[in-house]
Motif scaffolding. Structure first.
Motif, PDB file in Angstrom:
ATOM      1  N   GLN A 271       1.508  -7.870   1.456  1.00 12.22           N
ATOM      2  CA  GLN A 271       0.128  -7.610   1.859  1.00 12.22           C
ATOM      3  C   GLN A 271       0.022  -6.290   2.621  1.00 12.22           C
ATOM      4  OE1 GLN A 271      -2.621  -9.130   0.943  1.00 12.22           O
ATOM      5  NE2 GLN A 271      -3.791  -7.648   2.093  1.00 12.22           N
ATOM      6  N   SER A 272       0.975  -6.015   3.504  1.00 14.23           N
ATOM      7  CA  SER A 272       0.924  -4.753   4.252  1.00 14.23           C
ATOM      8  C   SER A 272       1.157  -3.563   3.323  1.00 14.23           C
ATOM      9  CB  SER A 272       1.918  -4.760   5.401  1.00 14.23           C
ATOM     10  OG  SER A 272       3.240  -4.729   4.921  1.00 14.23           O
ATOM     11  N   GLN A 273       2.007  -3.718   2.311  1.00 16.68           N
ATOM     12  CA  GLN A 273       2.220  -2.639   1.338  1.00 16.68           C
ATOM     13  C   GLN A 273       0.953  -2.379   0.536  1.00 16.68           C
ATOM     14  OE1 GLN A 273       5.641  -4.016  -0.842  1.00 16.68           O
ATOM     15  NE2 GLN A 273       7.063  -2.879   0.442  1.00 16.68           N
ATOM     16  N   LYS A 274       0.258  -3.450   0.145  1.00 14.81           N
ATOM     17  CA  LYS A 274      -0.998  -3.280  -0.593  1.00 14.81           C
ATOM     18  C   LYS A 274      -2.035  -2.561   0.269  1.00 14.81           C
ATOM     19  CE  LYS A 274      -0.764  -7.191  -3.771  1.00 14.81           C
ATOM     20  NZ  LYS A 274      -1.382  -8.464  -4.149  1.00 14.81           N
ATOM     21  N   SER A 275      -2.097  -2.934   1.544  1.00 17.94           N
ATOM     22  CA  SER A 275      -3.042  -2.300   2.460  1.00 17.94           C
ATOM     23  C   SER A 275      -2.710  -0.824   2.638  1.00 17.94           C
ATOM     24  CB  SER A 275      -3.012  -3.030   3.798  1.00 17.94           C
ATOM     25  OG  SER A 275      -3.844  -2.384   4.722  1.00 17.94           O
ATOM     26  N   LEU A 276      -1.439  -0.519   2.809  1.00 15.85           N
ATOM     27  CA  LEU A 276      -1.020   0.873   2.953  1.00 15.85           C
ATOM     28  C   LEU A 276      -1.358   1.674   1.704  1.00 15.85           C
ATOM     29  CD1 LEU A 276       0.513   3.082   4.534  1.00 15.85           C
ATOM     30  CD2 LEU A 276       2.584   2.266   3.424  1.00 15.85           C
ATOM     31  N   LEU A 277      -1.112   1.115   0.544  1.00 16.06           N
ATOM     32  CA  LEU A 277      -1.413   1.797  -0.711  1.00 16.06           C
ATOM     33  C   LEU A 277      -2.914   2.040  -0.853  1.00 16.06           C
ATOM     34  CD1 LEU A 277      -0.390   2.919  -3.392  1.00 16.06           C
ATOM     35  CD2 LEU A 277      -0.630   0.629  -4.341  1.00 16.06           C
ATOM     36  N   ALA A 278      -3.722   1.047  -0.495  1.00 13.26           N
ATOM     37  CA  ALA A 278      -5.176   1.205  -0.580  1.00 13.26           C
ATOM     38  C   ALA A 278      -5.651   2.293   0.377  1.00 13.26           C
ATOM     39  CB  ALA A 278      -5.867  -0.113  -0.277  1.00 13.26           C
ATOM     40  N   ASN A 279      -5.115   2.306   1.596  1.00 14.26           N
ATOM     41  CA  ASN A 279      -5.516   3.326   2.568  1.00 14.26           C
ATOM     42  C   ASN A 279      -5.087   4.721   2.124  1.00 14.26           C
ATOM     43  OD1 ASN A 279      -6.689   1.428   4.222  1.00 14.26           O
ATOM     44  ND2 ASN A 279      -4.873   1.155   5.481  1.00 14.26           N
TER      45      ASN A 279
END
Length: 153
Positions: free
Chosen positions: A76-84
């Motif tokens: 989830q944190s990787q997805k958030s980082l990628l989106a940001n």
């Protein structure tokens, strides 16, 4: 002799049945856990080998469940980082793309208000920098934007 054997069987049956019930319970728990129910635990009763096996299974299942939850949080944190990061990269490229779309056609690219030296520098800067940004942003052929201009779209 037959009567003694029957008496032994009647006396041993409850003990054997209790042991097989615990093993069947352990088997059902392991099977449910294997089907994806990671919160499944087996009951621990007694202090024999079956109880020890049940305790070890429960400990291993709890550890694997913790690891899976940690993995999900990391994903989830990787997805958030990628989106940001994607948003931060798209914002400047969108501004560049809009600037390209608003650029006048090549014939009107050098405004008369600029002195001749300024017009040359502006034209050279556009030829050098804008195509690189346009390619990086996926804007297609930057020359097309200059030829078509904002009205040609």
């Amino acid at each position: 002799m037959g009567l003694a054997g029957l008496a032994v069987m009647v006396g041993v049956f409850p003990i054997a049945r209790r042991l097989t019930q615990r093993l069947e319970s352990l088997q059902r728990g392991v099977q449910r856990w294997g089907e994806g129910h990671l919160d499944e635990r087996v009951p621990v009763a007694g202090s024999d080998e079956v109880a020890d096996l049940s305790r070890h299974f429960n400990a291993a299942a709890a550890r694997i469940e913790e690891l899976m939850q940690g993995q999900a949080a990391l994903l989830q944190s990787q997805k958030s980082l990628l989106a940001n990061a994607s948003h931060e990269l798209r914002s400047p490229l969108a501004r560049i793309r809009m600037a390209l779309e608003l650029m006048p056609p090549r014939s009107a690219a050098a405004p008369a208000a600029l002195p001749p030296r300024g017009r040359r520098r502006l034209g050279a800067a556009r030829r050098r920098r804008v195509p690189r940004f346009a390619r990086a942003g996926g804007c297609g052929d930057p020359a097309q934007h200059r030829r078509a201009g904002p009205a040609g779209r």
